[in-house]
Design a protein around this motif. Structure first.
Motif, mmCIF file in Angstrom:
data_model
loop_
_atom_site.group_PDB
_atom_site.id
_atom_site.type_symbol
_atom_site.label_atom_id
_atom_site.label_comp_id
_atom_site.label_asym_id
_atom_site.label_seq_id
_atom_site.Cartn_x
_atom_site.Cartn_y
_atom_site.Cartn_z
ATOM 1 N N ALA A 1 -46.542 -48.741 10.850
ATOM 2 C CA ALA A 1 -47.350 -48.122 11.899
ATOM 3 C C ALA A 1 -48.576 -47.419 11.330
ATOM 4 N N GLY A 2 -48.731 -47.481 10.014
ATOM 5 C CA GLY A 2 -49.867 -46.823 9.384
ATOM 6 C C GLY A 2 -49.759 -45.318 9.357
ATOM 7 N N ARG A 3 -48.532 -44.809 9.382
ATOM 8 C CA ARG A 3 -48.313 -43.354 9.443
ATOM 9 C C ARG A 3 -47.657 -42.847 8.155
ATOM 10 N N HIS A 4 -48.330 -43.069 7.052
ATOM 11 C CA HIS A 4 -47.835 -42.589 5.761
ATOM 12 C C HIS A 4 -47.873 -41.064 5.685
ATOM 13 N N ASP A 5 -48.569 -40.429 6.634
ATOM 14 C CA ASP A 5 -48.712 -38.973 6.613
ATOM 15 C C ASP A 5 -47.507 -38.244 7.185
ATOM 16 N N VAL A 6 -46.599 -38.968 7.841
ATOM 17 C CA VAL A 6 -45.471 -38.308 8.503
ATOM 18 C C VAL A 6 -44.467 -37.797 7.465
ATOM 19 N N VAL A 7 -44.077 -36.527 7.604
ATOM 20 C CA VAL A 7 -43.126 -35.880 6.688
ATOM 21 C C VAL A 7 -41.729 -35.949 7.292
ATOM 22 N N LEU A 8 -40.747 -36.344 6.478
ATOM 23 C CA LEU A 8 -39.345 -36.388 6.906
ATOM 24 C C LEU A 8 -38.607 -35.186 6.327
ATOM 25 N N ILE A 9 -37.828 -34.505 7.173
ATOM 26 C CA ILE A 9 -37.114 -33.293 6.770
ATOM 27 C C ILE A 9 -35.609 -33.561 6.761
ATOM 28 N N ASP A 10 -34.983 -33.393 5.571
ATOM 29 C CA ASP A 10 -33.541 -33.556 5.380
ATOM 30 C C ASP A 10 -33.023 -32.237 4.818
ATOM 31 N N THR A 11 -32.007 -31.633 5.457
ATOM 32 C CA THR A 11 -31.578 -30.279 5.078
ATOM 33 C C THR A 11 -30.399 -30.245 4.114
ATOM 34 N N GLY A 12 -29.995 -31.396 3.576
ATOM 35 C CA GLY A 12 -28.853 -31.420 2.670
ATOM 36 C C GLY A 12 -29.029 -30.538 1.454
ATOM 37 N N ASP A 13 -30.232 -30.511 0.902
ATOM 38 C CA ASP A 13 -30.506 -29.689 -0.274
ATOM 39 C C ASP A 13 -30.350 -28.206 0.052
ATOM 40 N N ALA A 14 -30.831 -27.786 1.213
ATOM 41 C CA ALA A 14 -30.725 -26.384 1.620
ATOM 42 C C ALA A 14 -29.265 -25.977 1.813
ATOM 43 N N VAL A 15 -28.450 -26.890 2.335
ATOM 44 C CA VAL A 15 -27.021 -26.605 2.520
ATOM 45 C C VAL A 15 -26.362 -26.360 1.162
ATOM 46 N N ALA A 16 -26.655 -27.217 0.193
ATOM 47 C CA ALA A 16 -26.067 -27.064 -1.142
ATOM 48 C C ALA A 16 -26.507 -25.751 -1.781
ATOM 49 N N ARG A 17 -27.765 -25.368 -1.589
ATOM 50 C CA ARG A 17 -28.245 -24.108 -2.162
ATOM 51 C C ARG A 17 -27.561 -22.899 -1.516
ATOM 52 N N GLN A 18 -27.368 -22.959 -0.202
ATOM 53 C CA GLN A 18 -26.668 -21.877 0.487
ATOM 54 C C GLN A 18 -25.213 -21.788 0.019
ATOM 55 N N LEU A 19 -24.566 -22.930 -0.170
ATOM 56 C CA LEU A 19 -23.196 -22.949 -0.675
ATOM 57 C C LEU A 19 -23.128 -22.293 -2.051
ATOM 58 N N ALA A 20 -24.060 -22.643 -2.919
ATOM 59 C CA ALA A 20 -24.088 -22.061 -4.268
ATOM 60 C C ALA A 20 -24.256 -20.541 -4.205
ATOM 61 N N ARG A 21 -25.116 -20.074 -3.280
ATOM 62 C CA ARG A 21 -25.319 -18.628 -3.142
ATOM 63 C C ARG A 21 -24.037 -17.931 -2.683
ATOM 64 N N LEU A 22 -23.343 -18.517 -1.718
ATOM 65 C CA LEU A 22 -22.119 -17.916 -1.207
ATOM 66 C C LEU A 22 -21.023 -17.897 -2.265
#
Length: 287
Positions: free
Chosen positions: A209-230
């Motif tokens: 579609a010619g939309r190389h500018d679209v950003v994809l957001i996946d929260t798996g990394d944030a979940v792992a970081r929160q788990l490590a903090r807890l």
């Protein structure tokens, strides 16, 4: 180096309606490589997105009870729908247990968006949940971002079947994505833990579609970081030791199918056992 204490050696329980939670599991393994893990896929009852919220909550509690019975020192609800339906219930039952849920990444999406037009792909149950809608309103009011919500019926089923890059899945994704692109979205939230497994197909559609500018957001990394903090704040991180970390898996459907999914999606071959969940009780099958 001495062996870890029983508490430190205890596993982290991770569960989802099926294979989607593996997208979170891989981040946990990357960030916490010394931790023992148990993964439970409630595939026999998938998809959660088509079930009433109270039913998902009851099953989530039964699964949590099983994982705690297996000695889990922490729980990760690696499913957006189950988090919406059950996280409050689980925290009430296990107030002293480190517990991490999954939320669609609305805050990082709003920060990443250049024009304030953000699409959220998720199950209908997630998008209709009061917890999600409150978060949407809070982030929208704070950032000015506009969130375009898109339910994706059938997509979880395709991923569970291993059809991550099939023609049928691509047609389905085009039906969900192209109207959103036409409305000018420049950021897309993958609001279900299954969806990162079709990221390559989504990126292909965006490129076409010619939309190389679209950003994809996946929260798996944030979940792992929160788990490590807890885990760190509760002094229960497992240190590096002479004993390698283990991964066990349970499923309410076919163990062979879950083993194949682990192999194809993560390149892993864990021990997989089949499980029955009857009402509010999880029971390992004898075999």
């Amino acid at each position: 180096m001495t062996s870890a204490s029983p508490l430190l050696d205890a596993p982290i329980g991770v569960f989802d309606s099926g294979v989607g939670g593996m997208s979170v599991l891989r981040h946990i393994q990357a960030q916490l490589p010394h931790e023992n893990l148990i993964y439970l896929a409630d595939t026999g009852y998938a998809p959660y997105g088509a079930k009433p919220e109270h039913v998902v909550a009851e099953r989530s509690l039964a699964i949590a009870q099983f994982l705690v019975g297996q000695g889990a020192k922490a729980l990760v609800v690696a499913c957006n729908t189950a988090t919406v339906a059950a996280i409050k219930l689980l925290r009430a039952h296990y107030p002293n247990l480190p517990l991490v849920g999954v939320e669609p990444g609305l805050k990082p999406a709003a920060a990443a968006s250049r024009n304030g037009q953000v699409a959220v792909l998720a199950t209908d149950v997630t998008l209709a949940g009061a917890k999600f809608l409150l978060l949407r309103d809070q982030v929208s009011n704070a950032s000015g971002a506009k969130f375009l919500l898109q339910g994706c019926p059938g997509l979880v089923d395709q991923i569970e079947l291993g059809e991550c890059d099939s023609g049928a899945t691509r047609v389905m994704l085009e039906g969900y994505l192209l109207p959103l692109l036409a409305k000018g979205v420049d950021t897309v939230v993958l609001g279900c833990t299954h969806y990162p497994f079709v990221r390559a197909s989504i990126e292909s559609i965006l490129a076409k579609a010619g939309r190389h500018d679209v950003v994809l957001i996946d929260t798996g990394d944030a979940v792992a970081r929160q788990l490590a903090r807890l885990l760190a704040s509760n002094a229960c991180l497992r240190p590096e030791s002479g004993t390698p970390a283990t991964l066990k898996a349970f499923t309410t459907a076919s163990g062979t199918a879950l083993s194949a999914a682990f192999s194809s999606l993560l390149g892993l071959v864990p021990v997989v056992k089949e499980l029955r969940i009857e009402k509010d009780l999880a029971i390992p099958d004898a075999h």
